[in-house]
Motif scaffolding. Structure first.
Motif, PDB file in Angstrom:
ATOM      1  N   ASP A 163      -1.987  50.441 -26.697  1.00 21.07           N
ATOM      2  CA  ASP A 163      -0.721  51.117 -26.738  1.00 21.07           C
ATOM      3  C   ASP A 163      -1.043  52.299 -25.884  1.00 21.07           C
ATOM      4  O   ASP A 163      -1.470  53.313 -26.230  1.00 21.07           O
ATOM      5  CB  ASP A 163      -0.553  51.437 -28.313  1.00 21.07           C
ATOM      6  N   LEU A 164      -0.141  52.446 -24.894  1.00 22.62           N
ATOM      7  CA  LEU A 164       0.040  53.792 -24.242  1.00 22.62           C
ATOM      8  C   LEU A 164       1.424  54.374 -24.264  1.00 22.62           C
ATOM      9  O   LEU A 164       1.471  55.227 -23.202  1.00 22.62           O
ATOM     10  CB  LEU A 164      -0.380  53.391 -22.834  1.00 22.62           C
ATOM     11  N   THR A 165       1.846  54.454 -25.340  1.00 27.22           N
ATOM     12  CA  THR A 165       3.199  55.089 -25.620  1.00 27.22           C
ATOM     13  C   THR A 165       2.966  56.513 -25.504  1.00 27.22           C
ATOM     14  O   THR A 165       2.184  57.039 -26.147  1.00 27.22           O
ATOM     15  CB  THR A 165       3.851  54.795 -27.224  1.00 27.22           C
ATOM     16  N   GLY A 166       3.890  57.237 -24.575  1.00 27.53           N
ATOM     17  CA  GLY A 166       3.622  58.530 -24.483  1.00 27.53           C
ATOM     18  C   GLY A 166       2.798  59.051 -23.396  1.00 27.53           C
ATOM     19  O   GLY A 166       2.664  60.134 -22.832  1.00 27.53           O
ATOM     20  N   ARG A 167       1.957  58.048 -22.889  1.00 19.44           N
ATOM     21  CA  ARG A 167       1.060  58.381 -21.668  1.00 19.44           C
ATOM     22  C   ARG A 167       1.881  58.273 -20.138  1.00 19.44           C
ATOM     23  O   ARG A 167       2.531  57.521 -20.211  1.00 19.44           O
ATOM     24  CB  ARG A 167       0.063  57.512 -21.745  1.00 19.44           C
ATOM     25  N   ARG A 168       1.304  59.288 -19.357  1.00 18.16           N
ATOM     26  CA  ARG A 168       2.049  59.208 -18.006  1.00 18.16           C
ATOM     27  C   ARG A 168       1.284  58.878 -16.954  1.00 18.16           C
ATOM     28  O   ARG A 168       1.860  58.658 -16.085  1.00 18.16           O
ATOM     29  CB  ARG A 168       2.352  60.820 -17.894  1.00 18.16           C
ATOM     30  N   HIS A 169       0.236  59.099 -16.932  1.00 21.48           N
ATOM     31  CA  HIS A 169      -0.797  58.720 -15.492  1.00 21.48           C
ATOM     32  C   HIS A 169      -2.066  58.218 -15.915  1.00 21.48           C
ATOM     33  O   HIS A 169      -2.998  58.670 -16.492  1.00 21.48           O
ATOM     34  CB  HIS A 169      -0.827  60.171 -14.772  1.00 21.48           C
ATOM     35  N   LEU A 170      -2.138  56.990 -15.321  1.00 19.21           N
ATOM     36  CA  LEU A 170      -3.303  56.130 -15.618  1.00 19.21           C
ATOM     37  C   LEU A 170      -4.261  56.103 -14.467  1.00 19.21           C
ATOM     38  O   LEU A 170      -3.957  56.244 -13.328  1.00 19.21           O
ATOM     39  CB  LEU A 170      -2.911  54.683 -15.839  1.00 19.21           C
ATOM     40  N   LEU A 171      -5.423  56.260 -14.554  1.00 18.92           N
ATOM     41  CA  LEU A 171      -6.635  56.244 -13.594  1.00 18.92           C
ATOM     42  C   LEU A 171      -7.271  54.755 -13.885  1.00 18.92           C
ATOM     43  O   LEU A 171      -7.775  54.555 -14.796  1.00 18.92           O
ATOM     44  CB  LEU A 171      -7.642  57.389 -13.611  1.00 18.92           C
ATOM     45  N   ASP A 172      -7.129  54.004 -12.868  1.00 22.21           N
ATOM     46  CA  ASP A 172      -7.751  52.688 -12.847  1.00 22.21           C
ATOM     47  C   ASP A 172      -9.036  52.876 -11.939  1.00 22.21           C
ATOM     48  O   ASP A 172      -9.073  52.663 -10.848  1.00 22.21           O
ATOM     49  CB  ASP A 172      -6.861  51.508 -12.280  1.00 22.21           C
ATOM     50  N   LEU A 173     -10.125  53.091 -12.537  1.00 26.67           N
ATOM     51  CA  LEU A 173     -11.471  53.326 -11.958  1.00 26.67           C
ATOM     52  C   LEU A 173     -12.090  51.906 -11.508  1.00 26.67           C
ATOM     53  O   LEU A 173     -12.280  50.999 -12.336  1.00 26.67           O
ATOM     54  CB  LEU A 173     -12.551  53.980 -12.717  1.00 26.67           C
ATOM     55  N   GLY A 174     -12.235  51.659 -10.067  1.00 23.39           N
ATOM     56  CA  GLY A 174     -12.736  50.495  -9.325  1.00 23.39           C
ATOM     57  C   GLY A 174     -11.530  49.360  -9.586  1.00 23.39           C
ATOM     58  O   GLY A 174     -11.899  48.313  -9.989  1.00 23.39           O
ATOM     59  N   GLY A 175     -10.201  49.736  -9.536  1.00 26.06           N
ATOM     60  CA  GLY A 175      -9.226  48.858 -10.022  1.00 26.06           C
ATOM     61  C   GLY A 175      -8.938  47.824  -9.078  1.00 26.06           C
ATOM     62  O   GLY A 175      -7.987  46.838  -9.465  1.00 26.06           O
ATOM     63  N   GLY A 176      -9.742  47.615  -8.023  1.00 31.78           N
ATOM     64  CA  GLY A 176      -9.401  46.320  -7.128  1.00 31.78           C
ATOM     65  C   GLY A 176      -8.094  46.131  -6.801  1.00 31.78           C
ATOM     66  O   GLY A 176      -7.277  47.184  -6.124  1.00 31.78           O
ATOM     67  N   CYS A 236      -5.024  59.172 -19.246  1.00 31.72           N
ATOM     68  CA  CYS A 236      -5.529  57.732 -19.672  1.00 31.72           C
ATOM     69  C   CYS A 236      -6.203  57.306 -18.476  1.00 31.72           C
ATOM     70  O   CYS A 236      -5.931  57.495 -17.574  1.00 31.72           O
ATOM     71  CB  CYS A 236      -4.509  56.803 -20.208  1.00 31.72           C
ATOM     72  N   ALA A 237      -7.341  56.298 -18.664  1.00 31.09           N
ATOM     73  CA  ALA A 237      -8.007  55.651 -17.830  1.00 31.09           C
ATOM     74  C   ALA A 237      -8.534  54.452 -18.146  1.00 31.09           C
ATOM     75  O   ALA A 237      -8.614  54.001 -19.319  1.00 31.09           O
ATOM     76  CB  ALA A 237      -9.206  56.546 -17.448  1.00 31.09           C
ATOM     77  N   LEU A 238      -8.450  53.565 -17.366  1.00 28.86           N
ATOM     78  CA  LEU A 238      -9.144  52.256 -17.466  1.00 28.86           C
ATOM     79  C   LEU A 238     -10.362  52.062 -16.547  1.00 28.86           C
ATOM     80  O   LEU A 238     -10.477  52.239 -15.315  1.00 28.86           O
ATOM     81  CB  LEU A 238      -8.038  51.113 -17.085  1.00 28.86           C
ATOM     82  N   ALA A 239     -11.482  51.665 -17.271  1.00 29.08           N
ATOM     83  CA  ALA A 239     -12.717  51.379 -16.720  1.00 29.08           C
ATOM     84  C   ALA A 239     -12.864  49.761 -16.782  1.00 29.08           C
ATOM     85  O   ALA A 239     -13.537  49.135 -18.068  1.00 29.08           O
ATOM     86  CB  ALA A 239     -13.849  52.022 -17.226  1.00 29.08           C
ATOM     87  N   SER A 240     -12.462  48.541 -15.883  1.00 33.25           N
ATOM     88  CA  SER A 240     -12.607  47.306 -16.202  1.00 33.25           C
ATOM     89  C   SER A 240     -13.628  46.736 -15.492  1.00 33.25           C
ATOM     90  O   SER A 240     -13.416  46.752 -14.078  1.00 33.25           O
ATOM     91  CB  SER A 240     -11.228  46.724 -15.909  1.00 33.25           C
ATOM     92  N   ASN A 241     -14.271  46.295 -15.978  1.00 30.04           N
ATOM     93  CA  ASN A 241     -15.654  45.506 -15.506  1.00 30.04           C
ATOM     94  C   ASN A 241     -16.301  46.535 -14.389  1.00 30.04           C
ATOM     95  O   ASN A 241     -16.766  45.953 -13.372  1.00 30.04           O
ATOM     96  CB  ASN A 241     -15.310  44.090 -14.769  1.00 30.04           C
ATOM     97  N   VAL A 242     -16.755  47.653 -14.562  1.00 29.94           N
ATOM     98  CA  VAL A 242     -17.212  48.587 -13.766  1.00 29.94           C
ATOM     99  C   VAL A 242     -18.513  49.159 -14.745  1.00 29.94           C
ATOM    100  O   VAL A 242     -19.460  49.943 -14.149  1.00 29.94           O
ATOM    101  CB  VAL A 242     -16.680  49.828 -13.425  1.00 29.94           C
ATOM    102  N   LEU A 243     -18.710  48.744 -16.109  1.00 28.82           N
ATOM    103  CA  LEU A 243     -19.925  49.365 -16.754  1.00 28.82           C
ATOM    104  C   LEU A 243     -20.826  48.180 -17.137  1.00 28.82           C
ATOM    105  O   LEU A 243     -20.606  47.704 -18.285  1.00 28.82           O
ATOM    106  CB  LEU A 243     -19.429  49.996 -17.961  1.00 28.82           C
ATOM    107  N   LEU A 261     -10.729  63.537 -16.520  1.00 28.66           N
ATOM    108  CA  LEU A 261      -9.398  63.320 -17.444  1.00 28.66           C
ATOM    109  C   LEU A 261      -9.327  64.593 -18.340  1.00 28.66           C
ATOM    110  O   LEU A 261      -9.997  65.355 -18.682  1.00 28.66           O
ATOM    111  CB  LEU A 261      -9.828  61.991 -18.423  1.00 28.66           C
ATOM    112  N   GLU A 262      -7.881  64.537 -18.748  1.00 26.42           N
ATOM    113  CA  GLU A 262      -7.551  65.741 -19.693  1.00 26.42           C
ATOM    114  C   GLU A 262      -8.074  65.689 -20.888  1.00 26.42           C
ATOM    115  O   GLU A 262      -8.160  64.332 -21.473  1.00 26.42           O
ATOM    116  CB  GLU A 262      -5.994  65.876 -19.548  1.00 26.42           C
ATOM    117  N   PRO A 263      -8.230  66.583 -21.793  1.00 27.19           N
ATOM    118  CA  PRO A 263      -8.471  66.615 -23.406  1.00 27.19           C
ATOM    119  C   PRO A 263      -7.443  65.713 -23.910  1.00 27.19           C
ATOM    120  O   PRO A 263      -6.104  65.705 -23.818  1.00 27.19           O
ATOM    121  CB  PRO A 263      -8.389  67.994 -23.778  1.00 27.19           C
ATOM    122  N   GLY A 264      -7.984  64.873 -24.658  1.00 29.58           N
ATOM    123  CA  GLY A 264      -7.267  63.975 -25.541  1.00 29.58           C
ATOM    124  C   GLY A 264      -6.734  62.741 -24.852  1.00 29.58           C
ATOM    125  O   GLY A 264      -6.001  61.857 -25.415  1.00 29.58           O
ATOM    126  N   ALA A 265      -7.102  62.512 -23.504  1.00 27.01           N
ATOM    127  CA  ALA A 265      -6.945  61.391 -22.897  1.00 27.01           C
ATOM    128  C   ALA A 265      -7.443  59.931 -23.232  1.00 27.01           C
ATOM    129  O   ALA A 265      -8.507  60.159 -24.060  1.00 27.01           O
ATOM    130  CB  ALA A 265      -7.382  61.463 -21.366  1.00 27.01           C
TER     131      ALA A 265
END
Length: 329
Positions: A163-176, A236-243, A261-265
């Motif tokens: 649920d990303l309701t209210g979130r504005r900017h996603l960082l997709d790390l290694g998002g390919g 918000c951020a996504l780390a998909s298959n990079v750990l 990331l911002e506090p509360g991200a």
């Protein structure tokens, strides 16, 4: 006196069927070779008999006839009464580059991975340093194989569990190719995304964003995510298959991500992860053989070390993946 039995201590898992395992190993190789040598591509253009296909591709006619019988038995192709073989709709969906569920790059990457598994005896005797084959291969093929894998249910599954309701900017790390970002963007119309990946990935990600009508909501930042500035302004951020386990520097990578990331991200982690008892899932154990893998408790530990609050295992995926979330302090 007989040992006291317990319900929870009884191993009731479904055991691997050795005959099916052997069968599917051979089927997978036949399907991969048919792609490598242009059989699927030829059938995509038009239905052909074994005689014509053998002549067109320079194959032995009898072996071509036998291969076509195998391919027709997969449901991806069909033998017509006149002796020709055509692709079924499922086959056209898999092998037509314009199909939304195209799988050609996935097959090419799978063949590269298979080469590494063929060298397993050397790996066991000599360790990771003896590894040959099984690496990412051609960069474009690798990146677009990630598209092929994720578009067939994985991206939809992830978006349905977050649920990303209210979130504005996603960082997709290694998002390919950006497929997971696109699923989250479609589910959250107010969200925009920045994909961070190697510079040579940018044209692939941008083309893919345009294909899904999301070019205006997707930015790209090129660099090495272990060394370069990740940017800022993300909630918000996504780390998909990079750990992929401790030896990949995953703990330090997650700390770098959290610091950007911002506090509360909200941090979303998706990866192949073993159960704490080490008894599966099988797909996670297989991935860990050549790449690396955490157990659930180990993932929670690096999340805590990165300063993430409320570490939570959200869901388990069918392909051995696990979905975690945490909050930046």
């Amino acid at each position: 006196m007989a040992e006291q039995r317990t319900v929870l201590g009884t191993d009731a898992r479904e055991v691997l069927d050795f005959e099916l395992m052997s069968l599917y190993q051979r089927v997978a190789r036949a399907v991969q070779v048919a792609w490598e040598l242009g059989v699927w591509q030829a059938l995509l253009a038009e239905a052909r008999s074994a005689e014509r296909l053998a002549a067109d591709l320079g194959f032995d006619e009898e072996m071509t006839r036998r291969l076509l019988r195998v391919l027709a038995s997969t449901g991806l192709a069909w033998h017509e009464p006149d002796g020709t073989v055509r692709l079924t709709q499922a086959g056209r969906d898999a092998f037509d580059p314009d199909s939304p569920v195209y799988y050609g790059d996935g097959l090419a990457h799978a063949a590269t991975v298979a080469a590494g598994w063929n060298a397993l005896p050397e790996l066991l005797r000599g360790g990771l340093g003896a590894r040959r084959g099984g690496g990412p291969g051609d960069h474009r093929t690798f990146v677009m194989a990630m598209q092929d894998y994720s578009i067939r249910g994985r991206a939809q599954w992830l978006a349905g569990n977050i649920d990303l309701t209210g979130r504005r900017h996603l960082l997709d790390l290694g998002g390919g190719p950006g497929t997971y970002s696109f699923a989250l963007l479609e589910a959250n119309p107010e969200l925009r995304a920045t994909i961070f990946d190697l510079p040579q990935t940018e044209p692939l990600a941008r083309d893919n964003a345009a294909r899904y009508g999301l070019a205006e909501r997707v930015a790209f930042r090129g660099g090495d995510y272990d060394q370069d500035d990740l940017g800022g302004g993300y909630d918000c951020a996504l780390a998909s298959n990079v750990l992929h386990g401790a030896h990949h520097g995953s703990g330090a990578r997650l700390k770098r991500l959290a610091a950007a990331l911002e506090p509360g991200a909200l941090v979303i982690i998706q990866d192949f992860v073993l159960d704490d008892d080490g008894n599966g899932p099988l797909a996670a154990a297989m991935f860990g053989m050549y790449v690396g893998v955490f157990r659930v408790e180990e993932m929670f530990a690096i999340m805590a070390e990165a300063g993430l609050l409320q570490p939570t295992l959200r869901a388990r995926g069918a392909a051995g993946s696990a979905l975690f979330t945490g909050i930046v302090a």
